[in-house]
Design a protein around this motif. Structure first.
Motif, mmCIF file in Angstrom:
data_model
loop_
_atom_site.group_PDB
_atom_site.id
_atom_site.type_symbol
_atom_site.label_atom_id
_atom_site.label_comp_id
_atom_site.label_asym_id
_atom_site.label_seq_id
_atom_site.Cartn_x
_atom_site.Cartn_y
_atom_site.Cartn_z
ATOM 1 N N LEU A 255 0.866 -1.159 0.067
ATOM 2 C CA LEU A 255 -0.072 0.082 0.090
ATOM 3 C C LEU A 255 0.950 1.373 0.107
ATOM 4 O O LEU A 255 2.009 1.342 0.778
ATOM 5 C CB LEU A 255 -0.927 -0.105 1.293
ATOM 6 C CG LEU A 255 -1.854 -1.189 1.349
ATOM 7 C CD1 LEU A 255 -2.926 -1.088 2.501
ATOM 8 C CD2 LEU A 255 -2.706 -1.201 0.095
ATOM 9 N N SER A 292 -2.109 -9.395 -5.778
ATOM 10 C CA SER A 292 -3.348 -9.316 -5.457
ATOM 11 C C SER A 292 -3.887 -10.824 -4.868
ATOM 12 O O SER A 292 -5.016 -10.983 -4.362
ATOM 13 C CB SER A 292 -4.441 -8.777 -6.230
ATOM 14 O OG SER A 292 -4.483 -9.542 -7.616
ATOM 15 N N ARG A 302 -13.515 0.862 -7.635
ATOM 16 C CA ARG A 302 -12.353 1.705 -7.567
ATOM 17 C C ARG A 302 -12.351 2.888 -8.194
ATOM 18 O O ARG A 302 -13.549 3.368 -8.666
ATOM 19 C CB ARG A 302 -11.211 0.825 -8.636
ATOM 20 C CG ARG A 302 -11.029 -0.698 -8.159
ATOM 21 C CD ARG A 302 -10.060 -1.571 -9.104
ATOM 22 N NE ARG A 302 -9.718 -2.615 -8.503
ATOM 23 C CZ ARG A 302 -8.741 -3.367 -8.891
ATOM 24 N NH1 ARG A 302 -7.869 -3.020 -9.677
ATOM 25 N NH2 ARG A 302 -8.601 -4.568 -8.153
ATOM 26 N N ASP A 339 -4.727 -1.808 -10.793
ATOM 27 C CA ASP A 339 -4.308 -1.349 -9.727
ATOM 28 C C ASP A 339 -3.099 -2.402 -9.171
ATOM 29 O O ASP A 339 -2.062 -2.062 -8.650
ATOM 30 C CB ASP A 339 -5.271 -1.117 -8.582
ATOM 31 C CG ASP A 339 -4.732 -0.972 -7.155
ATOM 32 O OD1 ASP A 339 -4.287 0.310 -7.044
ATOM 33 O OD2 ASP A 339 -4.396 -1.740 -6.322
ATOM 34 N N GLU A 340 -3.365 -3.569 -9.631
ATOM 35 C CA GLU A 340 -2.265 -4.698 -9.310
ATOM 36 C C GLU A 340 -1.021 -4.354 -9.989
ATOM 37 O O GLU A 340 0.135 -4.890 -9.570
ATOM 38 C CB GLU A 340 -2.904 -6.033 -9.638
ATOM 39 C CG GLU A 340 -3.885 -6.688 -8.781
ATOM 40 C CD GLU A 340 -5.433 -5.851 -9.084
ATOM 41 O OE1 GLU A 340 -6.382 -5.762 -8.388
ATOM 42 O OE2 GLU A 340 -5.473 -5.372 -10.320
ATOM 43 N N ARG A 378 -4.654 6.911 -5.384
ATOM 44 C CA ARG A 378 -4.588 5.795 -4.980
ATOM 45 C C ARG A 378 -4.397 5.556 -3.597
ATOM 46 O O ARG A 378 -3.672 6.031 -2.996
ATOM 47 C CB ARG A 378 -3.449 4.894 -5.693
ATOM 48 C CG ARG A 378 -3.263 3.271 -5.685
ATOM 49 C CD ARG A 378 -2.194 2.794 -6.231
ATOM 50 N NE ARG A 378 -2.092 1.420 -6.338
ATOM 51 C CZ ARG A 378 -1.128 0.673 -6.013
ATOM 52 N NH1 ARG A 378 -0.037 1.109 -5.923
ATOM 53 N NH2 ARG A 378 -1.234 -0.501 -6.135
ATOM 54 N N HIS A 379 -5.458 4.824 -3.031
ATOM 55 C CA HIS A 379 -5.268 4.409 -1.539
ATOM 56 C C HIS A 379 -5.050 5.480 -0.663
ATOM 57 O O HIS A 379 -4.405 5.549 0.354
ATOM 58 C CB HIS A 379 -4.162 3.354 -1.285
ATOM 59 C CG HIS A 379 -4.472 1.999 -2.107
ATOM 60 N ND1 HIS A 379 -5.648 1.243 -1.585
ATOM 61 C CD2 HIS A 379 -3.655 1.281 -2.908
ATOM 62 C CE1 HIS A 379 -5.670 0.165 -2.648
ATOM 63 N NE2 HIS A 379 -4.478 0.151 -3.115
ATOM 64 N N PRO A 395 -8.710 1.611 -4.596
ATOM 65 C CA PRO A 395 -7.621 1.240 -5.662
ATOM 66 C C PRO A 395 -7.803 2.092 -6.778
ATOM 67 O O PRO A 395 -9.099 2.792 -6.938
ATOM 68 C CB PRO A 395 -8.077 -0.288 -5.745
ATOM 69 C CG PRO A 395 -8.881 -0.832 -4.633
ATOM 70 C CD PRO A 395 -9.606 0.507 -4.059
#
Length: 759
Positions: A255, A292, A302, A339-340, A378-379, A395
């Motif tokens: 993260l 993930s 997301r 996102d991954e 993001r996050h 995400p």
């Protein structure tokens, strides 16, 4: 066309046409016809590269050998130059081995272990690849005695890592190649194949066939444990596979925090690696794409950051870091970077140094500001304070607008609604594409395509009563001379319909304008009286302190035009920037460095530059020669009347880092992503859309008035990229937008005087 793998039982068992022999035949045909390598569609070319080892450079070399052999007595055919057996390919242990067309003579060519494997397949039926000896499977495949199935079940979830070995050829192909692109942009790791087929409203078998091709070519992989390690033959234990992890990865370590993003490394811990396949360049890239697998189950919506192909071009052309190109290719071809995959993408963006010069500086600036934008969205726990938000923030996926537009509107809406809670656009989006229009999920960006078109510029000038003198000419017009209001300008800003603007000198511009008018409507604007005009960017939403303050160079938010704009357009629940221009500035290509731009609070643009390409006008912009007594950069004006609005762009800008940081800060400070603000954004977007559409419609009625331009083509209600073309020529001057008649009485008097003199 691509080999029909879903018909392998007929192709191999019945016709004895293996993928290798099929592609050999295709390659022989195009070589004999001396066609370009680009005649192969993308996925077909990628499969040829995988099986034959023939890419673009190898094909050019083979063609040169084929042509040179014709000059000598002993001529070599194309078949003589092509390989006689497949190159070694990557095979996954969860694939299935099927027996092909095998004769008794074929059995005589097999070794003992190969005969045993064939007997096992024939007697016991299809076998998992992993239960057989690795080298035996490769040997039988190269001889064409077996074929491989890539099984995909209804509940299979698919991940798409950064592309390796993808061939960027022509996109147009047969129906199946087109389908492959539509499914590419719609895949996400939380949606299984059956759900994906339901969302796309495509037959489940077609989606399975497409996903099977992705996995076969190495462009995707199945998530989760697809085969028990105890089932594997001992020879497979040292074979790399992207689906088997060396060790578990802690998702919390992956993260990111957006706090202090200028000084933080985007990845906290990259020491954990995974085994990679033969085509992988970097362990970190693959580890990020599969991290993930250990994340908690459950579908979380997301945030989607929408970009256009201009951004991918900058990332490809800049030669910014060694492995950044594979991510850029993924963003362009897949149309999505999930996102991954962002952890490895941020690692590559971290390597980009702000050391570009000249035009290359734009590539570096976009890469660095893109990194900051990803870290912000993001996050980010502070971005949304609602209860629906995950504890560590939402995400982020990166989506290419052009790929989404490849889906029909209903399918695109279903895909966005299923996977995303918020859409955020980069600014400005290229005029060459149609922006995504979405009510749900809410969209922080252009509400409708008209908002990012020429029409919106004229709408802003109309409601504020301020703007540069502008002339919008209909397609097919012929301009005899520039209007008087534009005669005093040294530089004009020219925008062809559906293209990005370009700055050109006034001298000898008529011939080029008339050429452009044969195929497009054109907007002509005064940009600079003494060389290039000076521009500055004002981020919004505006703060109360800025609004209530006095006008100054560092605080243009109190400009009268912006106050009127705030009353007419709800800028409080949007984000973006207002581009202000000072046409009276004395500037002659005094291009400033990126460091100078970042230090400026008012975000000046490099002189003579506008965002986007200049299309057909970019070669027109001459380098003016300043007089010896003229300064390259004149005094900076602090007079409010010297500044006028040029355009308003909605979204997050990527071309100036300081402007990007201020817009991101304002998004967080004003809580634009909160639930209550998004509801107000939806209402404001609808209201703005109706106002702009009404404005456009008011100028669509045809007129038979006498005009100073000659229309070569009758007006039709054609739609270019979804935005209506103008039905009449318009002019904005002295704060008023009106229809441009064009013909004055002066040319008549001149013609009459000339006639009297000749008599």
């Amino acid at each position: 066309m691509l080999y029909p793998y879903h018909l392998s039982d007929i192709m191999v068992k019945g016709l004895r046409v293996t993928p290798f022999s099929y592609y050999i035949g295709i390659m022989e045909d195009i070589m004999n016809s001396e066609k370009s390598y680009d005649s192969l569609p993308n996925f077909t070319a990628a499969d040829c590269l995988r099986l034959l080892g023939i890419g673009r450079n190898q094909y050019i070399d083979l063609m040169n050998q084929c042509r040179s052999s014709k000059k000598f007595f002993r001529r070599k055919t194309a078949r003589d130059l092509l390989p006689v057996k497949p190159v070694e390919i990557t095979i996954e242990p969860w694939w299935v081995v099927q027996a092909g067309f095998i004769t008794e003579d074929d059995i005589k060519l097999c070794s003992g272990p190969e005969k045993s494997s064939i007997d096992k397949i024939i007697d016991s039926g299809p076998q998992l690849v992993g239960v057989l000896e690795h080298n035996v499977v490769l040997g039988l495949y190269n001889k064409g005695f077996i074929y491989l199935d890539v099984p995909i079940s209804d509940d299979s979830c698919i991940a798409v890592p950064p592309l390796e070995g993808f061939v960027m050829n022509r996109v147009q192909g047969d129906y199946f190649e087109t389908l492959l692109y539509k499914i590419f942009v719609s895949i996400d790791e939380q949606t299984n194949v059956a759900e994906l087929a339901n969302v796309l409203e495509i037959d489940l078998s077609l989606v399975k066939n497409a996903v099977s091709v992705y996995c076969r070519l190495g462009f995707a992989h199945r998530k989760g444990q697809v085969i028990n390690a105890d089932q594997l033959h001992p020879t497979w234990r040292n074979v790399p596979s992207i689906n088997r992890l060396k060790c578990a990865m802690d998702p919390q370590k992956m993260l990111l925090s957006w706090d202090g993003m200028e000084n933080r490394s985007p990845v906290h811990d990259t020491t954990t690696t995974t085994e990679t396949d033969a085509t992988s360049q970097d362990d970190v890239a693959d580890s990020a794409s599969v991290n993930s697998l250990n994340l908690p189950s459950g579908h979380t919506k997301r945030i989607a950051f929408l970009f256009d192909s201009t951004l991918t071009a900058f990332l490809m052309m800049g030669n910014l870091s060694p492995n950044l190109k594979s991510h850029a290719v993924t963003m362009f071809e897949v149309g999505k970077l999930s996102d991954e995959s962002l952890d490895s993408f941020l690692v590559e963006l971290e390597k980009v140094q702000n050391t570009g010069e000249g035009e290359a500086q734009r590539y570096f600036d976009h890469a660095l500001t893109l990194r900051n934008t990803i870290l912000f969205l993001r996050h980010n726990k502070d971005l949304v304070t609602d209860d629906e938000q995950p504890s560590n923030g939402f995400p982020l996926d990166l989506l290419r607008c052009e790929s989404l537009l490849g889906l029909d509107p209903a399918t695109c809406s279903r895909v966005l609604n299923k996977n995303y809670t918020l859409l955020v656009s980069m600014a400005p989006l290229s005029n060459e594409i149609r922006p995504i229009s979405s009510c749900t999920p809410q969209h922080i960006g252009p509400a409708i395509p008209e908002v990012s078109s020429i029409w919106f510029k004229l709408y802003i000038y109309h409601i504020t009563g301020q703007g540069p003198p502008s002339l919008l000419l209909t397609k097919g017009s012929r301009l005899r001379k520039l209007p008087d209001v534009l005669q005093g300008y040294d530089r004009l800003l020219i925008t062809s319909w559906g293209h990005d603007p370009g700055v050109v000198p006034t001298s000898n511009v008529l011939s080029m304008l008339n050429d452009a008018l044969t195929h497009s409507a054109v907007l002509i604007q005064g940009y600079g009286i003494h060389g290039d005009g000076e521009t500055t960017y004002i981020p919004f939403p505006f703060d109360e302190v800025e609004i209530n303050g006095e006008f100054s160079r560092s605080n243009m938010c109190s400009h009268r035009a912006l106050k009127v704009l705030r009353e007419k357009v709800d800028l409080e629940h949007f984000c973006g920037f207002v581009n202000m221009v000072n046409p009276r500035a004395c500037r002659y290509n005094g291009r400033r460095s990126s460091e100078d731009l970042d230090e400026k609070e008012e975000f000046e643009s490099p002189s003579g530059s506008v965002q986007g390409s200049t299309e057909s006008f970019e070669l027109v912009a001459d380098e003016p020669v300043a007089d010896s007594g003229t300064k390259k950069t004149g005094e900076v004006s602090t007079v409010e009347q010297d500044w006028i609005p040029l355009e308003v762009c909605f979204g997050i800008p990527l071309f100036v880092s300081e402007l990007n940081r201020h817009v991101c800060r304002k998004i967080a400070a004003h809580g634009l992503c909160g639930k209550e603000n998004l509801l107000k954004l939806l209402h404001s977007s609808r209201k703005l859309s109706l106002q702009v559409l009404s404005f456009v419609q008011s100028f669509q009625e045809t007129s038979d008035s006498d005009s100073g331009v000659t229309n070569l083509f009758p007006y039709t209600s054609s739609i270019d990229a979804g935005v209506p073309l103008p039905a009449k020529s318009l002019i904005f001057k002295d704060g008023v937008l009106s229809e441009w008649v064009g013909r004055s009485h002066l040319p008549v008097h001149i013609a009459r005087l000339h006639k009297e003199q000749t008599n």
